[in-house]
Design a protein around this motif. Sequence first.
Motif, PDB file in Angstrom:
ATOM      1  N   TYR A  71       0.855  -1.108  -0.016  1.00 54.78           N
ATOM      2  CA  TYR A  71       0.167   0.006   0.110  1.00 54.78           C
ATOM      3  C   TYR A  71       0.813   1.329  -0.025  1.00 54.78           C
ATOM      4  O   TYR A  71       0.665   2.034  -0.806  1.00 54.78           O
ATOM      5  CB  TYR A  71      -0.845  -0.003   1.327  1.00 54.78           C
ATOM      6  N   ASN A  74       2.339   1.772  -3.513  1.00 61.41           N
ATOM      7  CA  ASN A  74       1.559   2.418  -4.455  1.00 61.41           C
ATOM      8  C   ASN A  74       1.229   3.807  -4.057  1.00 61.41           C
ATOM      9  O   ASN A  74       1.043   4.644  -4.903  1.00 61.41           O
ATOM     10  CB  ASN A  74       0.157   1.725  -4.247  1.00 61.41           C
ATOM     11  N   ASP A  77       4.136   5.820  -5.424  1.00 61.63           N
ATOM     12  CA  ASP A  77       4.105   5.859  -6.734  1.00 61.63           C
ATOM     13  C   ASP A  77       3.296   6.928  -7.084  1.00 61.63           C
ATOM     14  O   ASP A  77       3.321   7.662  -8.157  1.00 61.63           O
ATOM     15  CB  ASP A  77       3.697   4.441  -7.353  1.00 61.63           C
ATOM     16  N   LEU A  78       1.931   6.999  -6.452  1.00 56.89           N
ATOM     17  CA  LEU A  78       1.051   8.159  -6.710  1.00 56.89           C
ATOM     18  C   LEU A  78       1.434   9.290  -6.649  1.00 56.89           C
ATOM     19  O   LEU A  78       1.415  10.354  -7.423  1.00 56.89           O
ATOM     20  CB  LEU A  78      -0.460   7.835  -5.902  1.00 56.89           C
ATOM     21  N   TYR A 165      -7.749   6.321  -1.536  1.00 55.53           N
ATOM     22  CA  TYR A 165      -7.256   5.292  -1.644  1.00 55.53           C
ATOM     23  C   TYR A 165      -7.327   4.578  -0.263  1.00 55.53           C
ATOM     24  O   TYR A 165      -6.642   4.902   0.535  1.00 55.53           O
ATOM     25  CB  TYR A 165      -5.674   5.329  -2.091  1.00 55.53           C
ATOM     26  N   SER A 296      -7.721   3.174  -6.324  1.00 58.52           N
ATOM     27  CA  SER A 296      -7.410   1.679  -6.863  1.00 58.52           C
ATOM     28  C   SER A 296      -7.916   1.289  -8.322  1.00 58.52           C
ATOM     29  O   SER A 296      -7.100   1.098  -9.025  1.00 58.52           O
ATOM     30  CB  SER A 296      -7.920   0.605  -5.882  1.00 58.52           C
ATOM     31  N   PHE A 299      -6.776   4.566 -10.919  1.00 62.19           N
ATOM     32  CA  PHE A 299      -5.209   4.543 -11.268  1.00 62.19           C
ATOM     33  C   PHE A 299      -4.540   3.233 -11.362  1.00 62.19           C
ATOM     34  O   PHE A 299      -3.437   2.978 -11.688  1.00 62.19           O
ATOM     35  CB  PHE A 299      -4.420   5.421 -10.022  1.00 62.19           C
ATOM     36  N   LEU A 301      -4.423   0.451  -9.425  1.00 66.48           N
ATOM     37  CA  LEU A 301      -3.488   0.070  -8.561  1.00 66.48           C
ATOM     38  C   LEU A 301      -3.531  -1.385  -8.369  1.00 66.48           C
ATOM     39  O   LEU A 301      -4.482  -1.804  -7.897  1.00 66.48           O
ATOM     40  CB  LEU A 301      -3.497   0.779  -7.303  1.00 66.48           C
ATOM     41  N   THR A 302      -2.543  -2.111  -8.140  1.00 55.39           N
ATOM     42  CA  THR A 302      -2.447  -3.527  -7.692  1.00 55.39           C
ATOM     43  C   THR A 302      -1.353  -3.598  -6.560  1.00 55.39           C
ATOM     44  O   THR A 302      -0.580  -3.065  -6.662  1.00 55.39           O
ATOM     45  CB  THR A 302      -2.283  -4.484  -8.695  1.00 55.39           C
ATOM     46  N   THR A 303      -1.855  -4.764  -5.726  1.00 59.09           N
ATOM     47  CA  THR A 303      -0.974  -4.680  -4.599  1.00 59.09           C
ATOM     48  C   THR A 303      -0.123  -6.061  -4.537  1.00 59.09           C
ATOM     49  O   THR A 303      -0.804  -7.132  -4.576  1.00 59.09           O
ATOM     50  CB  THR A 303      -1.587  -4.558  -3.249  1.00 59.09           C
TER      51      THR A 303
END
Length: 360
Positions: A71, A74, A77-78, A165, A296, A299, A301-303
Amino acid sequence: MKLIDEFRDPELCRIVLEKIRRKSSRSITIMEVCGGHTMALNRFGIPSLLPDTINLISGPGCPVCVTGRGYIDNAIDLALRDNTMVCTYGDLLRVPGSESTLEKAQANGGNVRIVYSPTQCLDMAEHSPETAFIFLGIGFETTAPASAVTLRRAKELGLRNFFLYSAHKTMPRAMASIIHAGVKVDAYLCPGHVSTITGIKMYEPLVEQFGVGCVVSGFEPLDLLQSILMLVEQYENKGAAVEIQYTRAVRPEGNLKAQKIMNEVFEASDAWWRGLGVLKYSGLKPSPSYNHFDASEVFGLTTNEPADPPGCRCGDVLKGLLKPVQCKLFGIFCSPANPIGACMVSAEGACQSHFRYANT
Ligand code: SF4
């Protein structure tokens, strides 16, 4: 302040402590599942006052501690993307991702802003439509209503540049999964703030299925001692039940208004917890009519949940299998000034609170 003084009265505390000593005849393990309780218990030195029959262990109640490194990766990254601004409560800044932290990302030019509420992030979004504002939603049922209200407001305003998020989580499944994992828990000191929102019905299955006593506690020394006494009395004589010690704040039905808005804005989702892995329906994400606010989804987003650093035993600490001092890194390589695991970063983390107040 008079109200607080009364709950810290040494003479009253001595009386309750004496009752605990008199009534506790056999060994009982009590888990607190609220980071605020972990901190308060250690800060007031309560574990050292209790008889040897009472074993206090910490559980997965610190929201920052149970949040995965994926998390954080991510969120970083954002923050490093063009035209974004990541808004977060300050306690998440130093939580380690797999290689960095939000604090380091900010120092390297990442767009990270500390806020005190999601509405601050919303206000910024309203005034800067060219930037995507992403609020990092961390916490249990206590903080989730504020995120829900903010999403509803964003919808009313028709904003297209505000996102959540969500790492919001809910308590009941985590408490049950601790028992399913075979951890010896005889009684739960139940979270006070969470219960102001949820009420106490959610604890009933713990009593019915596992025979575990549950008392919702306040945060002052007298609250905590009285709650421990109530759990000891259940264990010794009365039998397991759900009771409220924190009656000045918690009603059996909880806060119905907050529950209504949470049910409107969120739906249950699977969530990853440090130490417990993925627990079905233990998280909250925006419901279908709010999913255009879901960072999620928007954008992509995968975790991928990376393992904790070598030697870090946060997962076992959060399951109550290990006391912080039993981690070989505690106090030597890992301290609040140089935290290796999430449990040492947060003021409510078991490792940090042991380091600051107990350290034994
Ligand atoms: Fe993790 Fe540090 Fe706690 Fe050890 S002392 S479990 S490394 S946070």
